[in-house]
Every structure is written in structure tokens, then in C-alpha cells.
Design a protein around this motif. Structure first.
Motif, short mmCIF file in Angstrom:
data_model
loop_
_atom_site.label_atom_id
_atom_site.label_comp_id
_atom_site.label_asym_id
_atom_site.label_seq_id
_atom_site.Cartn_x
_atom_site.Cartn_y
_atom_site.Cartn_z
N ARG A 83 -1.19 -4.32 -6.81
CA ARG A 83 -2.13 -4.20 -5.69
C ARG A 83 -1.88 -5.20 -4.57
NH1 ARG A 83 -3.23 0.68 -6.09
NH2 ARG A 83 -3.99 1.26 -8.10
N ALA A 143 2.16 1.79 -3.48
CA ALA A 143 1.07 2.23 -4.35
C ALA A 143 0.82 3.72 -4.16
CB ALA A 143 -0.19 1.41 -4.07
N TYR A 144 0.86 4.18 -2.93
CA TYR A 144 0.66 5.60 -2.66
C TYR A 144 1.79 6.45 -3.23
CZ TYR A 144 -0.06 9.94 -0.13
OH TYR A 144 -0.26 11.26 0.19
N PRO A 153 0.81 -1.23 0.00
CA PRO A 153 0.00 0.00 0.00
C PRO A 153 0.84 1.27 0.00
CG PRO A 153 -0.85 -1.54 1.62
CD PRO A 153 0.45 -2.10 1.12
N TYR A 154 1.97 1.25 0.71
CA TYR A 154 2.81 2.44 0.73
C TYR A 154 3.41 2.72 -0.64
CZ TYR A 154 2.39 1.90 5.75
OH TYR A 154 1.91 1.77 7.01
#
Length: 57
Positions: A20, A5-6, A2-3
Motif C-alpha cells: 500500500r 496496486a490497480y 497506486p498504479y
């Protein structure tokens, strides 16, 4: 993931290129390795001293 992806989002990476999950990231890495190609003619010049003169003591 998630990090990353951000971070990719902040850098403007297209959404379809951002993995993902771990399995998706491994699939993408596997594809990149298989399609990367070989070294260029530029590689031989600067990298030759690093690969031919290195001795392991």
C-alpha cells in the motif's frame, strides 16, 4: 504504488499481497530476498557459459 496496486487487482492478486505504500513495498521486497533460497541444479547448466566465459574489455 497506486498504479501497481490497480494492476495487481486486475491480475487477481490477493489484496494482502499488494503493498500500500513505499515502506510496505520495501518490507515485502526485503522479505522476498531473505527467503528466496539458492539456485537450483538446473541453474548451473544454462547459466554457466554466461558467468564463466564473459570477459570485460
Amino acid at each position: 504504488m497506486p498504479y501497481w496496486a490497480y494492476i495487481a487487482h486486475l491480475l487477481g492478486v490477493a489484496d494482502e499481497l499488494v503493498p500500500r505504500g513505499a515502506a510496505d513495498g520495501l518490507r515485502m521486497a526485503h522479505h522476498m530476498i531473505l527467503t528466496a533460497g539458492g539456485p537450483t541444479e538446473w541453474t548451473d547448466g544454462p547459466c554457466a557459459p554466461l558467468t564463466t566465459t564473459t570477459t570485460w574489455a
